[in-house]
Design a protein around this motif. Structure first.
Motif, short mmCIF file in Angstrom:
data_model
loop_
_atom_site.label_atom_id
_atom_site.label_comp_id
_atom_site.label_asym_id
_atom_site.label_seq_id
_atom_site.Cartn_x
_atom_site.Cartn_y
_atom_site.Cartn_z
N ASN A 88 18.61 -65.75 -16.65
CA ASN A 88 17.69 -66.87 -16.86
C ASN A 88 18.02 -68.06 -15.96
OD1 ASN A 88 16.36 -65.57 -19.15
ND2 ASN A 88 18.25 -65.97 -20.26
N THR A 89 18.73 -67.79 -14.85
CA THR A 89 19.18 -68.87 -13.97
C THR A 89 18.04 -69.79 -13.55
OG1 THR A 89 20.98 -67.52 -13.10
CG2 THR A 89 20.29 -69.40 -11.77
N TYR A 90 16.91 -69.22 -13.18
CA TYR A 90 15.79 -70.04 -12.70
C TYR A 90 15.18 -70.86 -13.83
CZ TYR A 90 16.10 -67.05 -8.53
OH TYR A 90 16.53 -66.37 -7.43
N VAL A 91 15.26 -70.34 -15.07
CA VAL A 91 14.78 -71.13 -16.21
C VAL A 91 15.66 -72.35 -16.40
CG1 VAL A 91 14.25 -71.12 -18.68
CG2 VAL A 91 13.91 -69.04 -17.33
N TRP A 92 16.98 -72.16 -16.30
CA TRP A 92 17.89 -73.30 -16.47
C TRP A 92 17.66 -74.34 -15.39
CZ3 TRP A 92 18.13 -71.65 -20.83
CH2 TRP A 92 18.72 -70.47 -21.25
N ILE A 93 17.41 -73.90 -14.16
CA ILE A 93 17.12 -74.85 -13.09
C ILE A 93 15.85 -75.64 -13.40
CG2 ILE A 93 16.45 -75.06 -10.66
CD1 ILE A 93 18.29 -72.70 -10.06
N THR A 94 14.81 -74.92 -13.82
CA THR A 94 13.54 -75.58 -14.13
C THR A 94 13.70 -76.56 -15.28
OG1 THR A 94 12.40 -73.55 -13.45
CG2 THR A 94 11.11 -75.17 -14.66
#
Length: 451
Positions: free
Chosen positions: A351-357
Motif C-alpha cells: 500500500n506504499t502509494y496509498v500512504w504517499i497519497t
C-alpha cells in the motif's frame, strides 16, 4: 552528485540519460501492450462496424471490456476511422500534447530559466514516473482528463472564471472520478463554474443517451454498480482506501465508508484553506489526492493526479521531500507484493502509494508559499496609478497582492508573466526497483480493463 557545468559534459550526460531512459521505456512499460487502448478501439470498432453493443465487447482471449460511461465511447467515435496502429500513434500524440498543457500550467514560464539541460532532466524524470509511463503504455486517458481539469484551475486563478467549468464537466462525463472537482467548486462558492461543470456533464451524458440509449440504460442501472466489471478490489494495483481494506480481507463496506468520510472532512478543511489563500493549484492537488483515496478502485496509472502535489511541494521549498516521494513512485515497489500482501511487510509495502497519497493530503503545504511565488495564485487585474514626478512609484520585490489589492501593490501581480511558477529543476531520482511483468494481462488493470 554534482551535475556537469560545461556544455560538453552536459551533452554527454544528456546523451547517456536519453539512451538509458529510452531503453527503459522501450522495454518495461511496453509490457502493457496498449491494452486499454485496444479495449477502446475494439469497442468502437465492434459498435460501429459490426453492430455490437458497447458493454458486450471483450478483448479477444480475455474477459476485459469497456467500463467507462457511454459518453466516453461517443467521444472515442473517431477511432472508428483508424486501424489500431494509427490509433496508437494518435493516442501518443494526444497524451504528449496533454502533458505539455499540464506542465505549462504547473510551471508557467519558469521552465525557461533551466534551459535545454534542465528541461531534458525533467523529461527523463517524467518518463520514469510509473503512473505516467503506464498511462502512455496502456493508452489510457488520465493525462487528458488532468489537462482538462487543470485548465479550469488556470482559468479560475487568472481571472477568467466565466470560462471555467467546461473542462471539469467534460472530464466528469468521460470518467466519473473528476466529478469530485465539482465539489471543490461548490466548496469555493464558485457557483457559476460549478453550474457550468454540472450542465456540461449532464448534457454530455444526455447526448450519449440519445446516441446509444440501450448502452446508457445498461450502464446507469447495472454496470455502474457492478464493481466486478472493473476489477478485483484486493489486486495490488488498486491503491485506494478500498484496496487497503480488501487486502486486509475486510469485506464490510462500513469501515470503508467511515474512512471515506474522514478523508472528505480533511479534504474540505485543507482545500478550504488553500482556496482562502488563493492557491488554486494546491486546492486542485488536494482534490486529486482525495479522488484517488475515496474511489473504490484507483489503479496505479490513475495516480497521475498526484503530479500537481509535487509542483506545490517544490514551490513551497520542499524539493527533497518531493524528490523522495517521486522516486518511490518510480520504483514499482508495490509489485513486490504481487503474489502475497499478507503480514506487516505486505500491509506497509503493498500500500506504499496509498500512504504517499494520504501523507500528501495531510501535509501538503497550504498557505506557505513564499511571498510573490504563489503557484497560480490569485491574479487581480487593476492598473497601477501613474507615478508623479515628485514621487515615482516603486514596488517592493516582496510585494504579494491580496484578494483585494489595488494600486501599486496590484502591479506586482504581473499578470503578463503567465500562470503559475516553475517546477524544480529535478523532481526525481532514478528508480531503484523494477516493474513486475504480468502474465495474462498487463499490470495496472489486470483485473478488468480501461478503468
Amino acid at each position: 552528485m554534482r551535475l556537469p557545468r560545461t556544455d560538453r559534459g552536459r551533452l554527454l550526460l544528456a546523451l547517456f540519460l536519453v539512451a538509458a531512459v529510452s531503453a527503459f521505456t522501450a522495454t518495461v512499460p511496453l509490457l502493457r501492450d496498449w491494452f486499454d487502448l485496444r479495449v477502446y478501439h475494439g469497442t468502437v470498432d465492434s459498435w460501429i462496424h459490426h453492430g455490437g453493443r458497447i458493454y458486450d465487447y471483450l478483448v479477444p482471449g480475455t474477459t476485459y471490456g469497456f467500463t467507462y460511461p457511454p459518453f466516453a465511447a461517443v467521444a472515442m467515435l473517431p477511432m472508428a476511422l483508424l486501424d489500431l496502429p494509427a490509433a496508437i500513434v494518435v493516442a501518443l500524440l494526444l497524451n504528449l500534447a496533454a502533458l505539455a498543457v499540464v506542465l505549462r500550467i504547473l510551471a508557467g514560464r519558469d521552465w525557461r530559466r533551466y534551459g535545454w539541460f534542465g528541461c531534458l532532466l525533467g523529461a527523463c524524470a517524467l518518463a520514469l514516473f510509473e503512473p505516467l509511463r503506464d498511462t502512455f503504455s496502456f493508452g489510457q486517458v488520465n493525462v487528458l482528463l488532468l489537462a482538462l481539469v487543470l485548465t479550469d484551475a488556470w482559468l479560475l486563478a487568472t481571472g477568467r472564471e466565466r470560462w471555467a467549468g467546461y473542462g471539469i464537466g467534460l472530464a466528469a462525463a468521460i470518467k466519473l472520478t473528476p466529478a469530485v472537482f465539482i465539489g471543490l467548486l461548490l466548496l469555493a462558492r464558485r457557483w457559476r463554474a460549478a453550474g457550468i461543470a454540472t450542465a456540461v456533464a449532464v448534457g454530455a451524458t444526455a447526448l450519449a443517451a440519445w446516441v446509444t440509449p440501450d448502452a446508457s440504460r445498461f450502464y446507469w442501472t447495472r454496470a455502474l454498480w457492478d464493481t466486478t466489471r472493473v476489477g478485483r478490489l484486493d489486486y495490488v494495483s488498486n491503491q485506494s482506501l478500498q484496496g487497503v481494506l480488501a487486502r486486509l480481507g475486510e469485506p464490510d463496506r462500513a469501515p470503508w465508508a467511515v474512512a471515506v468520510l474522514l478523508v472528505l472532512c480533511v479534504w474540505a478543511w485543507r482545500a478550504g484553506r488553500a482556496i482562502a489563500a488563493g492557491e488554486w493549484i494546491a486546492a486542485f492537488a488536494l482534490t486529486g489526492l482525495t479522488a484517488c483515496l475515496v474511489s473504490p478502485i484507483t489503479w496505479v496509472h490513475h495516480l497521475v493526479w498526484l503530479l500537481p502535489s509535487f509542483a506545490v511541494l517544490i514551490r513551497a521549498g520542499h524539493p527533497r521531500t518531493a524528490a523522495a516521494l517521486y522516486a518511490l513512485l518510480c520504483t514499482s515497489v508495490v509489485w513486490l507484493w504481487f503474489d502475497d500482501a499478507s503480514g506487516i511487510d505486505g500491509f506497509i509495502g503493498s500500500n506504499t502509494y496509498v500512504w504517499i497519497t494520504l501523507g500528501l493530503l495531510l501535509w501538503l503545504p497550504v498557505g506557505q508559499l513564499p511571498a510573490g511565488r504563489h503557484l497560480l495564485g490569485r491574479v487581480v487585474s487593476a492598473t497601477a496609478p501613474a507615478p508623479s514626478p515628485a514621487a515615482p512609484a516603486t514596488i517592493p520585490a516582496s510585494a504579494q497582492p491580496g484578494p483585494a489589492s489595488t494600486g501599486a501593490a496590484t502591479a506586482a501581480a504581473d499578470t503578463g508573466s503567465g500562470p503559475g511558477r516553475g517546477l524544480a529543476r529535478r523532481a526525481s531520482s532514478e528508480p531503484t526497483g523494477s516493474t513486475r511483468p504480468a502474465a495474462a494481462k498487463p499490470q495496472s488493470n489486470s483485473s478488468r480493463a480501461s478503468s
